[in-house]
Write an enzyme that holds these catalytic residues in place. Sequence first.
Site, PDB file in Angstrom:
ATOM      1  N   HIS A 151      -9.288   3.842   5.413  1.00  0.00           N
ATOM      2  CA  HIS A 151      -8.322   3.344   4.425  1.00  0.00           C
ATOM      3  C   HIS A 151      -7.585   4.510   3.765  1.00  0.00           C
ATOM      4  CE1 HIS A 151      -6.535   0.682   1.512  1.00  0.00           C
ATOM      5  NE2 HIS A 151      -7.107   1.294   0.504  1.00  0.00           N
TER       6      HIS A 151
ATOM      7  N   HIS B 212      -5.219  -9.621  -1.422  1.00  0.00           N
ATOM      8  CA  HIS B 212      -5.279  -9.928   0.005  1.00  0.00           C
ATOM      9  C   HIS B 212      -6.300 -11.036   0.265  1.00  0.00           C
ATOM     10  CE1 HIS B 212      -4.025  -5.742  -0.476  1.00  0.00           C
ATOM     11  NE2 HIS B 212      -3.341  -5.884   0.634  1.00  0.00           N
TER      12      HIS B 212
ATOM     13  N   ALA C  82       1.710  -1.712   4.593  1.00  0.00           N
ATOM     14  CA  ALA C  82       1.261  -0.656   5.498  1.00  0.00           C
ATOM     15  C   ALA C  82       0.773  -1.369   6.754  1.00  0.00           C
ATOM     16  CB  ALA C  82       0.127   0.120   4.861  1.00  0.00           C
TER      17      ALA C  82
ATOM     18  N   TYR D 224      -8.527 -10.985   2.467  1.00  0.00           N
ATOM     19  CA  TYR D 224      -9.850 -10.422   2.774  1.00  0.00           C
ATOM     20  C   TYR D 224     -10.664 -10.117   1.522  1.00  0.00           C
ATOM     21  CZ  TYR D 224      -7.641  -5.825   1.984  1.00  0.00           C
ATOM     22  OH  TYR D 224      -6.966  -4.767   1.440  1.00  0.00           O
ATOM     23  N   GLU D 225     -10.004 -10.106   0.359  1.00  0.00           N
ATOM     24  CA  GLU D 225     -10.758  -9.870  -0.876  1.00  0.00           C
ATOM     25  C   GLU D 225     -11.575 -11.100  -1.281  1.00  0.00           C
ATOM     26  OE1 GLU D 225      -8.571  -7.433  -3.960  1.00  0.00           O
ATOM     27  OE2 GLU D 225      -6.940  -7.787  -2.553  1.00  0.00           O
TER      28      GLU D 225
ATOM     29  N   MET E 260      -2.626  -6.625   7.088  1.00  0.00           N
ATOM     30  CA  MET E 260      -3.529  -7.638   6.519  1.00  0.00           C
ATOM     31  C   MET E 260      -2.900  -8.386   5.345  1.00  0.00           C
ATOM     32  SD  MET E 260      -6.950  -5.285   6.608  1.00  0.00           S
ATOM     33  CE  MET E 260      -7.286  -4.218   8.014  1.00  0.00           C
ATOM     34  N   SER E 261      -1.587  -8.509   5.350  1.00  0.00           N
ATOM     35  CA  SER E 261      -0.925  -9.168   4.217  1.00  0.00           C
ATOM     36  C   SER E 261       0.378  -9.800   4.678  1.00  0.00           C
ATOM     37  CB  SER E 261      -0.618  -8.121   3.135  1.00  0.00           C
ATOM     38  OG  SER E 261       0.333  -7.187   3.622  1.00  0.00           O
TER      39      SER E 261
ATOM     40  N   HIS F  87      -4.135  -0.071  -5.165  1.00  0.00           N
ATOM     41  CA  HIS F  87      -3.329  -1.216  -5.589  1.00  0.00           C
ATOM     42  C   HIS F  87      -3.439  -1.413  -7.093  1.00  0.00           C
ATOM     43  CE1 HIS F  87      -2.214  -3.210  -1.736  1.00  0.00           C
ATOM     44  NE2 HIS F  87      -3.192  -2.458  -1.293  1.00  0.00           N
TER      45      HIS F  87
ATOM     46  N   ASN G  43      -0.447   4.355  10.949  1.00  0.00           N
ATOM     47  CA  ASN G  43      -1.306   4.852  12.036  1.00  0.00           C
ATOM     48  C   ASN G  43      -0.898   4.116  13.308  1.00  0.00           C
ATOM     49  OD1 ASN G  43      -2.669   2.563  10.398  1.00  0.00           O
ATOM     50  ND2 ASN G  43      -3.617   2.412  12.414  1.00  0.00           N
TER      51      ASN G  43
ATOM     52  N   SER H 235       0.807  -1.233   0.000  1.00  0.00           N
ATOM     53  CA  SER H 235       0.000   0.000   0.000  1.00  0.00           C
ATOM     54  C   SER H 235       0.832   1.271   0.000  1.00  0.00           C
ATOM     55  CB  SER H 235      -0.862   0.072   1.262  1.00  0.00           C
ATOM     56  OG  SER H 235      -1.888  -0.847   1.213  1.00  0.00           O
TER      57      SER H 235
HETATM   58  N1  HPA Z   1      -4.661  -2.509  11.311  1.00  0.00           N
HETATM   59  C1  HPA Z   1      -4.564  -3.460  10.376  1.00  0.00           C
HETATM   60  N2  HPA Z   1      -4.020  -3.259   9.192  1.00  0.00           N
HETATM   61  C2  HPA Z   1      -3.550  -2.027   8.914  1.00  0.00           C
HETATM   62  C3  HPA Z   1      -3.638  -0.988   9.837  1.00  0.00           C
HETATM   63  C4  HPA Z   1      -4.222  -1.239  11.106  1.00  0.00           C
HETATM   64  O1  HPA Z   1      -4.326  -0.362  11.970  1.00  0.00           O
HETATM   65  N3  HPA Z   1      -3.069   0.110   9.273  1.00  0.00           N
HETATM   66  C5  HPA Z   1      -2.665  -0.267   8.025  1.00  0.00           C
HETATM   67  N4  HPA Z   1      -2.954  -1.557   7.810  1.00  0.00           N
END
Ligand code: HPA
Length: 294
Positions: A269, A101, A131, A103-104, A228-229, A79, A252, A48
């Site tokens: 996002h 991913h 990310a 989750y997709e 998430m990857s 992406h 974050n 990301s």
């Molecule tokens: N949690 C999960 N996946 C993420 C986050 C998060 O806070 N930030 C970027 N990808």
Amino acid sequence: MSEKIKNTTCFIRSRLNILPRRYFTDSSEGTAENGGRPAPEVGIVLGSGLGALAEMIDVISTLDYSEIPDFPTSTVAGHRGRFIYGRLGGKYVIAMEGRVHYYEGYPIDEVVLPVRAMCCLGIDTLIVSNAAGGLCPLFEAGDVMVIRDHINLIPNPLVGPNPEELGVRFPDMGEAYDRKLITLAHEVARAQGIVLREGVYVGSSGPSFETPAEVRYFRRIGGDAIGMSTTPEVIVARHQRVRVLGFSLITNVLSGVPARLCGGAELTHEEVIEAGKRAMPGLCALVREIITRL
Ligand code: HPA
């Protein structure tokens, strides 16, 4: 699945005009005489908001994921979906501009298919980036973390019949992230004046962000960052004995306290993508210099 990995590898190889190396080398296509190009030494997964590294590659050829038969294409904003083959830091590299991913909704063996293919093209080193949310209280948004180890909470991509020609049934994960490469990353970061954190990445299925209780839980089990990857990709790369170096861009920080109680805003996002873009130049310069020194 093994057949699919082979077909996909051969397709990518012929379209990018890359010479066979190590895997599936019985195919007739591609010889140095008919202009085949060297197999890539380094594979890179651009996560990301890390697209800028793609701009540093001297591109030789590209291949859109959508052109590859039965290949997963990402549905997530931010992406892109293509392979870039070229030169970076004096090496032949192949980069995935965009990944899919779990989750997709793709089965896990499809999620890792692009990395499987890069490993089968003959890479020795895989550099992954993502990310991530910061779990370690010392981390700030914009920090870069080199991944020391991971906790995989996404289904394991090695479940099912083992493709023996690629790796063993029970691969060791004692040093999933190569210690020498981590040391090199620290050396280069120091030379470039980049603050480089180090920590444990938690791979979670997502797509919901974490609850405050989950944040506290993931900290307690040893996580420093969560995303998430990445973890399934690293598992298949290690299965094929490719050495791995990983970076998380902390987009974050997760406080473990409900936003309502600490004046925080909702996490989106878009925020993750924006923070990724801001921290991108430093990480790109770092990765390029590391590749030069491999
Ligand atoms: N949690 C999960 N996946 C993420 C986050 C998060 O806070 N930030 C970027 N990808």
